[in-house]
Design a protein around this motif. Sequence first.
Motif, PDB file in Angstrom:
ATOM      1  N   SER A 143     -18.221  66.306 -81.307  1.00  0.00           N
ATOM      2  CA  SER A 143     -19.480  67.058 -81.353  1.00  0.00           C
ATOM      3  C   SER A 143     -19.290  68.405 -82.028  1.00  0.00           C
ATOM      4  O   SER A 143     -20.155  68.863 -82.775  1.00  0.00           O
ATOM      5  N   PHE A 144     -18.143  69.035 -81.782  1.00  0.00           N
ATOM      6  CA  PHE A 144     -17.848  70.319 -82.413  1.00  0.00           C
ATOM      7  C   PHE A 144     -17.795  70.178 -83.938  1.00  0.00           C
ATOM      8  O   PHE A 144     -18.358  70.996 -84.668  1.00  0.00           O
ATOM      9  N   MET A 145     -17.137  69.144 -84.422  1.00  0.00           N
ATOM     10  CA  MET A 145     -17.033  68.927 -85.878  1.00  0.00           C
ATOM     11  C   MET A 145     -18.405  68.643 -86.493  1.00  0.00           C
ATOM     12  O   MET A 145     -18.722  69.159 -87.564  1.00  0.00           O
ATOM     13  N   ILE A 146     -19.199  67.855 -85.827  1.00  0.00           N
ATOM     14  CA  ILE A 146     -20.535  67.546 -86.349  1.00  0.00           C
ATOM     15  C   ILE A 146     -21.413  68.801 -86.325  1.00  0.00           C
ATOM     16  O   ILE A 146     -22.180  69.052 -87.264  1.00  0.00           O
ATOM     17  N   MET A 147     -21.278  69.632 -85.300  1.00  0.00           N
ATOM     18  CA  MET A 147     -22.040  70.879 -85.248  1.00  0.00           C
ATOM     19  C   MET A 147     -21.598  71.852 -86.344  1.00  0.00           C
ATOM     20  O   MET A 147     -22.409  72.612 -86.873  1.00  0.00           O
ATOM     21  N   LEU A 148     -20.316  71.829 -86.701  1.00  0.00           N
ATOM     22  CA  LEU A 148     -19.861  72.643 -87.834  1.00  0.00           C
ATOM     23  C   LEU A 148     -20.529  72.189 -89.133  1.00  0.00           C
ATOM     24  O   LEU A 148     -20.896  73.019 -89.969  1.00  0.00           O
ATOM     25  N   ALA A 149     -20.695  70.876 -89.290  1.00  0.00           N
ATOM     26  CA  ALA A 149     -21.388  70.355 -90.473  1.00  0.00           C
ATOM     27  C   ALA A 149     -22.851  70.800 -90.479  1.00  0.00           C
ATOM     28  O   ALA A 149     -23.388  71.185 -91.523  1.00  0.00           O
ATOM     29  N   VAL A 150     -23.495  70.764 -89.323  1.00  0.00           N
ATOM     30  CA  VAL A 150     -24.883  71.216 -89.223  1.00  0.00           C
ATOM     31  C   VAL A 150     -24.968  72.711 -89.525  1.00  0.00           C
ATOM     32  O   VAL A 150     -25.872  73.168 -90.243  1.00  0.00           O
ATOM     33  N   LEU A 151     -24.027  73.487 -89.004  1.00  0.00           N
ATOM     34  CA  LEU A 151     -23.999  74.922 -89.273  1.00  0.00           C
ATOM     35  C   LEU A 151     -23.816  75.201 -90.767  1.00  0.00           C
ATOM     36  O   LEU A 151     -24.446  76.109 -91.312  1.00  0.00           O
ATOM     37  N   GLU A 152     -22.989  74.428 -91.438  1.00  0.00           N
ATOM     38  CA  GLU A 152     -22.812  74.581 -92.886  1.00  0.00           C
ATOM     39  C   GLU A 152     -24.111  74.283 -93.629  1.00  0.00           C
ATOM     40  O   GLU A 152     -24.451  74.972 -94.591  1.00  0.00           O
ATOM     41  N   CYS A 153     -24.867  73.288 -93.185  1.00  0.00           N
ATOM     42  CA  CYS A 153     -26.168  72.982 -93.793  1.00  0.00           C
ATOM     43  C   CYS A 153     -27.160  74.132 -93.585  1.00  0.00           C
ATOM     44  O   CYS A 153     -27.890  74.499 -94.507  1.00  0.00           O
ATOM     45  N   VAL A 154     -27.186  74.691 -92.389  1.00  0.00           N
ATOM     46  CA  VAL A 154     -28.078  75.810 -92.092  1.00  0.00           C
ATOM     47  C   VAL A 154     -27.684  77.029 -92.935  1.00  0.00           C
ATOM     48  O   VAL A 154     -28.547  77.719 -93.492  1.00  0.00           O
ATOM     49  N   ALA A 155     -26.388  77.289 -93.063  1.00  0.00           N
ATOM     50  CA  ALA A 155     -25.920  78.424 -93.864  1.00  0.00           C
ATOM     51  C   ALA A 155     -26.311  78.249 -95.329  1.00  0.00           C
ATOM     52  O   ALA A 155     -26.682  79.212 -96.000  1.00  0.00           O
ATOM     53  N   PHE A 156     -26.245  77.018 -95.829  1.00  0.00           N
ATOM     54  CA  PHE A 156     -26.645  76.781 -97.219  1.00  0.00           C
ATOM     55  C   PHE A 156     -28.146  76.979 -97.384  1.00  0.00           C
ATOM     56  O   PHE A 156     -28.598  77.583 -98.352  1.00  0.00           O
ATOM     57  N   TYR A 157     -28.920  76.501 -96.433  1.00  0.00           N
ATOM     58  CA  TYR A 157     -30.373  76.597 -96.518  1.00  0.00           C
ATOM     59  C   TYR A 157     -30.841  78.057 -96.485  1.00  0.00           C
ATOM     60  O   TYR A 157     -31.755  78.448 -97.207  1.00  0.00           O
ATOM     61  N   TYR A 158     -30.203  78.887 -95.662  1.00  0.00           N
ATOM     62  CA  TYR A 158     -30.606  80.279 -95.497  1.00  0.00           C
ATOM     63  C   TYR A 158     -29.710  81.255 -96.274  1.00  0.00           C
ATOM     64  O   TYR A 158     -29.648  82.431 -95.936  1.00  0.00           O
ATOM     65  N   ARG A 159     -29.057  80.801 -97.322  1.00  0.00           N
ATOM     66  CA  ARG A 159     -28.126  81.678 -98.043  1.00  0.00           C
ATOM     67  C   ARG A 159     -28.838  82.838 -98.725  1.00  0.00           C
ATOM     68  O   ARG A 159     -28.303  83.934 -98.800  1.00  0.00           O
TER      69      ARG A 159
END
Length: 155
Positions: free
Chosen positions: A56-72
């Motif tokens: 779950s931690f690894m998948i949440m890191l992937a989600v966080l990377e998507c959010v960071a890209f979206y709000y860059r």
Amino acid sequence: MAFTTTYTLDKPYFYECFDESLPYSKRAKPKYFLLVLLVALGLFGIYVLNDHYLGSFMIMLAVLECVAFYYRRPWWVTRQMLSRASGSEVTLTFDDEGIKSANHYKSFELTWQNISEVIDTQQGIIIKNKSGMQYISKQILTPEILAFINKKATQ
């Protein structure tokens, strides 16, 4: 021959700088390999190692990377607005040696020999050198300064 112009580092300038520079940046596309790797490691952790916390931690890191890209864009502008230089007036000087930029907090000089490319965008110019890119809005540049930059950069 020397030309001098000034501008203020404000929020509209930062938005313009980000929007015009993004297509020429390395950060224009998401990090697909990293996203696939994090999701694969997450699924591996959940189904093979039977460690739901790690997966779950690894998948949440992937989600966080998507959010960071979206709000860059808003994140970058916010960081610039929180800097000391935000709101200060910058003086640009174009002469036979190069481009000099100075404000109350920082100054730098870029010689014409170090400029590898000048990219003309819709609202400004991007000056590429070996250490990165510098954006200058056309709102502060006169046609004489633009011609001078193009002449000096192509020599």
